[in-house]
Design an enzyme around this catalytic site. Structure first.
Site, PDB file in Angstrom:
ATOM      1  CD  GLU A   1      -2.388   1.885   0.441  1.00 30.81           C
ATOM      2  OE1 GLU A   1      -3.234   1.168  -0.112  1.00 30.81           O
ATOM      3  OE2 GLU A   1      -2.158   3.068   0.103  1.00 30.81           O
TER       4      GLU A   1
ATOM      5  CG  HIS B   1     -25.055   0.474  -1.482  1.00 30.03           C
ATOM      6  ND1 HIS B   1     -25.661   1.546  -2.088  1.00 30.03           N
ATOM      7  CD2 HIS B   1     -23.845   0.915  -1.058  1.00 30.03           C
ATOM      8  CE1 HIS B   1     -24.845   2.587  -2.062  1.00 30.03           C
ATOM      9  NE2 HIS B   1     -23.728   2.229  -1.432  1.00 30.03           N
TER      10      HIS B   1
ATOM     11  CE  LYS C   1     -25.403  10.442 -12.165  1.00 29.85           C
ATOM     12  NZ  LYS C   1     -25.307  10.240 -13.621  1.00 29.85           N
TER      13      LYS C   1
ATOM     14  CB  CYS D   1     -11.020  11.890  22.546  1.00 30.41           C
ATOM     15  SG  CYS D   1     -12.333  12.502  21.476  1.00 30.41           S
TER      16      CYS D   1
ATOM     17  CB  CYS E   1      -7.879  14.788  22.369  1.00 33.42           C
ATOM     18  SG  CYS E   1      -8.518  14.533  20.707  1.00 33.42           S
TER      19      CYS E   1
END
Lengths: 575, 122, 418
Positions: free
Chosen positions: A115, A133, A339, A492, A534
């Site tokens: 990667e 979906h 769209k 946080c 944080c």
């Protein structure tokens, strides 16, 4: 076919005189020439799309006066992977690459995933709305449709195995025109009984109000798919990647493929910024760069035309307004840049608004624009009363679309040791479970031609995620803090993330010790203050964990410096 | 005539200063400190600064300090240079003087927090 | 389960004063602070100018707040640091509060709650800064944390957006610590900070201030390498064609503070859109019985002295025996940016303290207080400016407020004064 090509040339000459040459070359339609605008290039290529999906449009038209940006690569240059041999080299650490890696680790193979970015899910897989979906918008005949329903149904088990939060929030498409009812009914029945989208139903205005009290009063009825879901797209990608590592896959971050040596229809050698790799089989899961990879492999038979889209994330308090995925539709043909898209209730209970769709020749143009946000809001405000003042952040992703607007999932056509998993755009996150299994099948087929591939008896599908203390019952939370007091220190405040969770993220099998890496894994800085409070604390935790000065902590990439050093560096006296 | 803003307190009085022969006339000040400020500002502007100094403690890499009183404005960066060279290697407390009579200006560098005392337990 | 009269959430200047106030009324008090040390944001505000009202001295932030910490500690008030409130339930007139700390999930039952959680900063995204997402974009408070507490040099060439006091003070701090500040940009036509800070933070160091300008875009894939500046019109909309690129590696945002109201909102307390904090009555009690709000969690103050003052009042009031949630709202004229408290409790009362800001700069203005149409008080103000908060004590000559009283407070600009 030759007549078809001649017709196409004629049509193109009429619209864009003297600009473009069309050629049929094996099973690809190649366009060459020079044009002045990217929109025209897209238009010309789209004119050439064939019904036969095996014939792809390849765009070699030059955009006049524009030098397309080079692929961004990490500044790291070393020989870490030089001379590395592997059975399978997966190029790309998005949802496709990560899911393929995990599925492939069911076999006894030496698998390397490269990667180019500093983490997984840095491009399209980290920059989308996380919708799982239902597939109701897809008709028979596409690969997208082939995989979507089956994949959707596999998410409960998958997310349980990978310990990834997943909610079937459901999807409602609202219609404001009552007269559309018969048409939409017919559409729904076709999807339900022909396409296999068996959860589809039509629901009344009253039912919609019950499900979503804050939708527009103008909505008369809706198309409802209770099986639609929300997942964290980068969370799922990282989980796939981590499970792959547990099962023996090696993931090389900051490693970009720069070229390939192909000999006699076989990839012999792959050059990266971190050395030469010698794979048996290559899997192309390179997202927007999949066509570039195909070209390097001497197997270019499709083109990617990047299409960017921007989503806004709304504050948690807005998340209480809508509990599912909603949008409204008319039957008017909509060619505007906004769209599609909708309002998505995310798995982390925010709302996500968008995305729009803008063609661009820049594959990594992640810059946001105000007009995108304005347009998307004006559209979706017709569905519900969302407010721009609730925006906490926004982001842009780039879709890896082919001109056929479908996936390319097949073995190489010219080159024999490559499998393409390309053209992956929406619903690519949803389809990953099923697509990855098919890609693995193709890969094993290729490998089996010259060696026996054994099952990995030690394969463990279970990956343990980082505990989510905020959503735990108090008793369990208390027990965990008793065991590890760091779980009781909140770093946080917006998302209520503890130091223990941050340390867990740093301790993961895939080590990503950046501010953004931690943020993606356990969410500090995802809330309304966006890390104002944080970020220094997280940076300090990273510097202590790694035993490095703060000046070596990075936001994301190798050059994303946070601090340039100490303010009082040149001290030579002591009091 | 000169106009200036008094910086002695948050009121920030808008001052007009008239210099005639031997006398300086100040208008707009709400309190006598404004007049003193204006006269000082005309003859020799004085400022004070706050900053931090380095410590040897990893948990508390810097502690805040102030300069004990005002000094000529044009020496600010000279004084900063001195401050930048200080390193505290003991558990200093609020009020401790880290450096005396800095550059002969008659000013001291003074610690303004007990953070070390609170955090470091030796 | 442990019980207290009053729980103070937040150990900054407001919370410390509130705990002291309640303790002095003989209350059993617990204070919870989410950070490692007491003191709140003042820990990192190392500049001076604090305490001129409270102590008649010019103190730095740590000096100011540590005086309160000392008094707080000397009163032996219970407190915990690194303690974070996660849940509050109301049951039979009491509040059951759950919080986490290193010890685990803890629970206490209290009669009164004082919310003193301070405020937070607006971010780049909230003011529609677009472009890439590089490192090098900091809110002023975040930058202050790095520079003042951690001693880190966060940039070389800095642009500051926002001329509020924090922006101005950061301009000086960064300059003193060896970073180059290219300029302070302000979308408004007038500066937002105190005039004295314009003088001692910008003018003294020759840092330019650009009014009616804003940052619209950031550039850089990894670290910030430039920002786009645009001029804005009177409605603060960018004017096309005025784009200018400024090369820099750091952008500091000082673009406004918002009261932290996670807890107040979770309790269903109504918020004032003007202050972005809750509505309170003249006891600093919110719409919820025995829940008090003070300091910057109520509205963003410009002086910490007022923050402490409101804490002390809220602390004392939290120990009241007879509490009524009945109150009357105040009709406010348009020239106020805001006024707090927004309501007056129905009770016997001699006087109430109000804090307000004018909506725009006014050379002279009269503040009128009317009860049932009758003017009971009038006060003349000179040089009102939105950045500078004013305070007024209103004497109720009738000695009580009843539920049918109609209170109006008006601010009338005197346009004759130039």
């Amino acid at each position: 076919m030759e007549k078809k090509i001649a017709d196409l040339q004629k049509k193109l000459d009429q619209k864009y005189p003297g600009c473009i040459q069309v050629e049929l070359d094996q099973s690809r339609i190649v366009l060459t020439g020079v044009m002045n605008s990217w929109e025209d290039i897209i238009d010309a290529c789209k004119m050439c799309v064939q019904k036969d999906k095996n014939i792809h449009v390849v765009n070699h038209i030059e955009l006049k006066g524009v030098k397309k940006p080079q692929m961004r690569i990490s500044s790291i240059q070393d020989t870490k992977y030089d001379g590395r041999h592997c059975d399978v080299l997966i190029i790309g650490g998005g949802i496709s690459g990560a899911s393929i890696a995990r599925e492939l680790s069911r076999y006894k193979l030496d698998i390397l995933l490269v990667e180019k970015e500093s983490d997984l899910a840095m491009q399209a897989s980290g920059r989308n709305d996380g919708e799982i979906h239902p597939g109701v918008d897809l008709n028979k005949g596409s690969l997208k449709q082939k995989y979507v329903v089956k994949s959707n149904r596999s998410f409960d088990q998958l997310c349980q195995e990978l310990d990834v939060p997943f909610k079937r929030v459901g999807q409602i498409v609202g219609f404001k025109d009552k007269k559309l009812y018969p048409i939409i009914w017919a559409y729904a029945m076709q999807r339900k009984y022909i396409c296999g989208v068996d959860d589809t139903c039509l629901i009344s205005r009253k039912k919609i109000k019950e499900l979503e009290p804050n939708l527009s009063d103008d909505i008369q009825f809706g198309l409802y798919n209770p099986m639609a879901g929300s997942v964290s797209p980068y969370g799922l990608t990282i989980a796939y990647g981590e499970n792959a590592i547990q099962n023996g896959v090696e993931i090389a971050l900051n490693t970009a493929v720069l070229s390939m040596e192909v000999n006699n229809h076989k990839i012999i050698r792959v050059t990266t910024n971190r050395g030469m790799i010698y794979p048996d089989i290559v899997i192309n899961a390179a997202g927007v760069f999949a066509d570039d990879i195909a070209k390097m492999a001497d197997d270019e038979f499709f083109s990617i035309h990047p299409r960017k889209g921007t989503d806004s994330i709304l504050d948690l308090k807005a998340g209480k307004m809508i509990s599912s995925i909603v949008s409204t539709k008319t039957l008017k043909k909509d060619n505007s840049h906004s769209k599609g898209g909708g309002i998505v209730h995310t798995v982390h209970d925010n709302l996500l608004i968008g995305p729009d769709a803008i063609e661009t020749y820049e594959k990594e143009n992640f810059a946001t624009e105000r007009k995108s946000i304005d347009q998307v809001f004006s559209k979706h405000q017709k569905t519900s009363n969302i407010r721009q003042s609730d925006i906490i952040t926004y982001f842009t992703g780039v879709r890896a679309a082919t001109f056929e607007e479908d996936f390319v999932i097949e073995k190489g056509r010219n080159t024999k040791n490559i499998v393409h998993c390309a053209g992956i755009q929406s619903p690519g996150l949803t389809t990953a479970p099923a697509v990855s299994k098919d890609v693995v099948k193709m890969t094993i087929d290729l490998l089996s031609e010259h060696k026996t591939v054994e099952k990995n008896e030690l394969f463990n599908p279970i990956r343990k995620g980082i505990p989510d203390l905020k959503h735990m019952d108090l008793k369990k939370r208390n027990e965990l803090i008793q065991k590890n007091p760091d779980y009781g220190i909140i770093i946080c405040r917006c998302e209520e993330i503890s130091k223990g969770e941050i340390l867990d993220a740093l301790n993961s099998v895939l080590e990503v010790t950046t501010i953004d890496g931690v943020k993606k894994r356990v969410r500090p800085g995802m809330g309304r203050c966006q890390g104002g409070f944080c970020m220094p604390l997280v940076a300090k935790i990273i510097s202590e964990y790694k035993n490095i000065p703060l000046s070596e902590v990075r936001k994301s990439g190798a050059d994303s410096i946070i601090s340039y050093g100490k303010t009082k560096e040149n001290t030579d006296e002591t009091i | 005539m000169r106009e200036m803003t008094c910086i002695v307190c948050p009121n920030g009085c808008h001052l007009t200063v008239n210099e005639t022969n031997d006398e300086i006339l100040v208008k707009g000040n709400l309190c006598p400190r404004g007049k003193d400020f204006a006269i000082q500002e005309i003859h020799h502007p004085m400022r004070t600064i706050t900053s931090t100094v380095k410590t040897v403690y990893k948990e508390v890499p810097t502690i805040p300090i102030k300069v004990s009183k005002e000094f000529p404005k044009e020496r600010i960066f000279d004084v900063m240079n001195q401050i930048n060279h200080i390193q505290v290697d003991y558990v200093a407390q609020q009020g401790d003087v880290l450096m005396e009579n800095v550059l002969g200006l008659g000013i001291n560098i003074v610690v303004t927090s007990n953070i070390l005392k609170e955090t470091i337990h030796e | 389960m442990k019980q207290y009269d009053t729980l103070v959430i937040g150990g900054g200047p407001a919370g410390l004063a509130a705990a002291i106030g309640a303790k002095k009324e003989n209350g059993e008090v617990l204070l919870l602070e989410r950070e490692q040390r007491l003191g709140g944001i003042l820990k990192q505000c190392i500049h001076d100018g604090f305490g001129l009202i409270q102590f008649k001295e010019r103190l730095s932030g740590p000096e100011y707040v540590e005086r309160f910490i000392q008094e707080f500690l000397s009163l032996n008030i219970d407190y915990e640091t690194l303690a974070f409130v996660i849940k509050i339930d109301k049951k039979e007139g009491f509040y059951h509060v759950s919080y986490v700390s290193k010890k685990g999930v803890c629970e206490v039952t209290v009669r009164s709650l004082i919310i003193a959680t301070g405020c937070r900063e607006r971010t780049a995204k909230q003011i529609q800064i677009h472009g890439t997402r590089p490192s090098g974009v900091f809110t002023a408070g975040c930058a202050q944390h790095f520079v003042n507490l951690l001693g880190e040099k966060i940039g070389n060439k800095c642009v500051i957006l926002g001329s509020g006091d924090i922006g101005l003070i950061m301009a000086r701090r960064l300059t003193l610590e060896g970073m180059k500040v290219l300029g302070v940009y302000e979308a408004k036509a007038t500066p937002s900070g105190l005039t004295r800070n314009l003088v001692q933070c910008l003018e003294d160091y020759q840092i330019p201030l650009y009014l009616s300008h804003t940052v619209t875009r950031v550039f850089g894939e990894e670290r910030l390498n430039a920002v786009e500046i645009m001029q804005v019109d009177e409605k603060m909309r960018p004017i096309e064609g005025t784009q200018e690129i400024v090369e820099c590696d750091t952008l500091i945002l000082s673009v406004g503070l918002i009261p932290e109201n996670e807890i107040t909102e979770s309790l269903g307390i109504a918020l004032d859109l003007k202050t972005k904090g809750p509505y309170v009555d003249d006891y600093f009690m919110s719409s919820l019985e025995n829940v008090y709000i003070c300091g910057n969690a109520l509205h963003v103050n410009d002086l910490v002295d007022y923050v402490s003052e409101s804490g002390l009042i809220a602390g004392k009031n939290s120990m009241r025996q007879h509490v009524s949630t009945q109150s009357v709202s105040i009709d406010l004229s348009d020239d106020f940016l805001y006024l707090v408290p927004q309501r007056v409790s129905v009770h016997d009362v001699q006087e109430s303290m109000f804090y307000f800001r004018a909506k725009k700069e006014m050379k002279a203005a009269d503040l009128l207080v009317k009860v049932n149409g009758k003017e009971i008080m009038k006060r003349r103000y000179k040089n009102l400016k939105p950045p500078e908060m004013e305070k007024i004590k209103v004497k109720w000559e009738m000695g009580k407020i009843s539920e049918n009283d109609h209170i109006e407070i008006e601010l009338k600009e005197d346009l004759c004064v130039k």
